[in-house]
Write an enzyme that holds these catalytic residues in place. Structure first.
Site, PDB file in Angstrom:
ATOM      1  N   ASN A   9      44.869  47.732  38.164  1.00  0.00           N
ATOM      2  CA  ASN A   9      44.852  48.474  36.904  1.00  0.00           C
ATOM      3  C   ASN A   9      43.606  49.358  36.928  1.00  0.00           C
ATOM      4  OD1 ASN A   9      44.752  49.393  34.299  1.00  0.00           O
ATOM      5  ND2 ASN A   9      44.208  47.405  33.390  1.00  0.00           N
ATOM      6  N   TRP A  10      43.820  50.656  37.134  1.00  0.00           N
ATOM      7  CA  TRP A  10      42.677  51.563  37.283  1.00  0.00           C
ATOM      8  C   TRP A  10      42.087  51.963  35.936  1.00  0.00           C
ATOM      9  CZ3 TRP A  10      44.523  55.499  41.624  1.00  0.00           C
ATOM     10  CH2 TRP A  10      44.804  54.767  42.791  1.00  0.00           C
ATOM     11  N   LYS A  11      42.722  51.605  34.862  1.00  0.00           N
ATOM     12  CA  LYS A  11      42.232  51.915  33.503  1.00  0.00           C
ATOM     13  C   LYS A  11      41.939  53.418  33.376  1.00  0.00           C
ATOM     14  CE  LYS A  11      40.372  47.299  33.376  1.00  0.00           C
ATOM     15  NZ  LYS A  11      39.635  46.312  32.623  1.00  0.00           N
ATOM     16  N   HIS A  95      48.118  44.798  27.567  1.00  0.00           N
ATOM     17  CA  HIS A  95      46.789  44.508  28.117  1.00  0.00           C
ATOM     18  C   HIS A  95      45.826  44.258  26.959  1.00  0.00           C
ATOM     19  CE1 HIS A  95      42.932  45.066  30.093  1.00  0.00           C
ATOM     20  NE2 HIS A  95      43.558  44.799  31.228  1.00  0.00           N
ATOM     21  N   GLU A  97      42.981  45.228  26.356  1.00  0.00           N
ATOM     22  CA  GLU A  97      42.310  46.435  25.853  1.00  0.00           C
ATOM     23  C   GLU A  97      43.245  47.238  24.963  1.00  0.00           C
ATOM     24  OE1 GLU A  97      40.928  47.870  29.675  1.00  0.00           O
ATOM     25  OE2 GLU A  97      39.604  46.116  29.806  1.00  0.00           O
ATOM     26  N   GLU A 182      45.196  36.707  31.402  1.00  0.00           N
ATOM     27  CA  GLU A 182      43.889  37.352  31.552  1.00  0.00           C
ATOM     28  C   GLU A 182      42.970  36.895  30.422  1.00  0.00           C
ATOM     29  OE1 GLU A 182      44.159  41.218  33.900  1.00  0.00           O
ATOM     30  OE2 GLU A 182      44.734  41.718  31.873  1.00  0.00           O
ATOM     31  N   GLY A 188      36.320  42.391  33.275  1.00  0.00           N
ATOM     32  CA  GLY A 188      35.244  43.367  33.412  1.00  0.00           C
ATOM     33  C   GLY A 188      33.852  42.794  33.190  1.00  0.00           C
ATOM     34  N   SER A 228      37.968  39.644  36.515  1.00  0.00           N
ATOM     35  CA  SER A 228      36.906  39.615  37.525  1.00  0.00           C
ATOM     36  C   SER A 228      37.365  38.977  38.837  1.00  0.00           C
ATOM     37  CB  SER A 228      35.649  38.922  36.979  1.00  0.00           C
ATOM     38  OG  SER A 228      35.158  39.635  35.855  1.00  0.00           O
ATOM     39  N   GLY A 249      41.103  44.883  37.788  1.00  0.00           N
ATOM     40  CA  GLY A 249      40.506  46.127  37.309  1.00  0.00           C
ATOM     41  C   GLY A 249      39.463  46.632  38.292  1.00  0.00           C
ATOM     42  N   GLY A 250      38.210  46.198  38.105  1.00  0.00           N
ATOM     43  CA  GLY A 250      37.084  46.743  38.872  1.00  0.00           C
ATOM     44  C   GLY A 250      37.288  46.726  40.374  1.00  0.00           C
TER      45      GLY A 250
HETATM   46  C1  PEP Z   1      42.054  44.014  34.030  1.00  0.00           C
HETATM   47  O1  PEP Z   1      41.761  45.148  33.670  1.00  0.00           O
HETATM   48  O2  PEP Z   1      43.177  43.601  33.798  1.00  0.00           O
HETATM   49  C2  PEP Z   1      41.047  43.220  34.712  1.00  0.00           C
HETATM   50  C3  PEP Z   1      41.350  42.001  35.041  1.00  0.00           C
HETATM   51  O3  PEP Z   1      39.831  43.815  34.961  1.00  0.00           O
HETATM   52  P1  PEP Z   1      38.673  43.223  35.924  1.00  0.00           P
HETATM   53  O4  PEP Z   1      39.322  42.827  37.215  1.00  0.00           O
HETATM   54  O5  PEP Z   1      37.710  44.344  36.079  1.00  0.00           O
HETATM   55  O6  PEP Z   1      38.084  42.044  35.221  1.00  0.00           O
END
Ligand code: PEP
Length: 270
Positions: A9-11, A95, A97, A182, A188, A228, A249-250
């Site tokens: 997920n590049w957000k 998600h 967010e 999640e 993040g 993470s 994400g990251g």
């Molecule tokens: C996400 O955006 O779904 C996520 C899990 O981000 P990260 O891996 O950065 O925690």
């Protein structure tokens, strides 16, 4: 046997050139992997360029969000059909967010941003149903805030999000659903959920799916962990029986780190 999944997920990251370069890097690094389903979810503006990068690979494309109507006066929104027309097979739905629930929040902060980003259990359900009806495969997200975890409400919150998201969806349609657990406090923040605990909650999600449908449906459903996930913790997570992959994400923003996650997912298939 559930094929492992690694979804990035590049957000709100990557302009078109950056997205193309990242997709090229992922495709070069893990694009021909067959033992795992690899999904890239770039921002909507980069879907078409990423689709051209992954064209000759096994990598699949996903949207980060969608609206449930087919078309009309909904400024700024994207329909399932629009995502399909860009090459998407998948779409992230609900998600944290998009629900306005961010990593560092306690329960009290959540209301303001929920109003900005707007997803509720009810809209997540509408989006999931519209995605399935159009032929898109939703990745339905669930997870608790830190305050909810500290208050001992994790299972209650997550199970109720899962039940709400699946309401009115038939057992046949579940073959096209992926669920992502999640924990919001792990997204993040660099603070990964302990693998045993992540497995326990993913198992609780599976048990909830079994209650809603049947054990067969639950056994077939892919349930991912997100929060993470990184190359140095992925193996421990992927070794767990109820964790079928990651929503990342990251660590999805660099081809090398995402490639290592793809390798771990593929290795777990054996
Ligand atoms: C996400 O955006 O779904 C996520 C899990 O981000 P990260 O891996 O950065 O925690």
């Amino acid at each position: 046997m559930r094929k492992p999944v690694m979804a990035g997920n590049w957000k709100m990251n990557c302009d078109n050139d950056e997205a193309k370069a990242l997709a090229d890097g992922v495709t070069a690094r893990g694009g021909q992997v067959e033992d795992a389903l690899v999904i890239l979810c770039p921002p909507a503006t980069a879907l078409t360029s990423v689709f051209s990068s992954i064209a000759n690979s096994n990598v699949k494309l996903g949207g980060q969000n969608m609206y449930w109507e087919e078309d009309g006066a909904f400024t700024g929104e994207l329909s399932a059909m629009m995502l399909l027309s860009c090459g998407c097979e998948h779409v992230i739905v609900g998600h944290s967010e998009r629900r306005g629930r961010f990593g560092t929040m306690d329960e009290a902060d959540a209301d303001d941003l929920a109003a900005v980003f707007g997803d509720t259990d009810a809209t997540v359900n509408r989006k999931a149903k519209a995605a399935l009806a159009a032929g898109l495969k939703p990745i339905i997200c669930c997870g608790e805030l830190l305050g909810e975890r500290k208050g001992g409400k994790t299972d209650e919150v997550v199970a109720s999000q899962v039940r709400a998201a699946l309401a009115g969806i038939s057992a046949d349609e579940t073959a096209n659903i992926i669920v992502a657990y999640e924990p919001v406090w792990a997204i993040g923040t660099g603070e990964v959920c302990d693998a045993d605990e992540a497995d326990r909650v993913c198992g609780m999600v599976r048990a909830t799916v079994a209650e809603v449908y049947s054990q067969d449906v639950a056994d077939a459903m892919r349930i991912l962990y997100g929060g993470s996930m990184k190359p140095d913790n992925v193996e421990g997570l992927m070794a767990k029986p109820n964790i079928d992959g990651g929503l990342v994400g990251g660590a999805a923003l660099k081809a090398d780190s995402f490639g290592a996650l793809i390798d771990a997912a593929a290795a777990s298939a054996g």
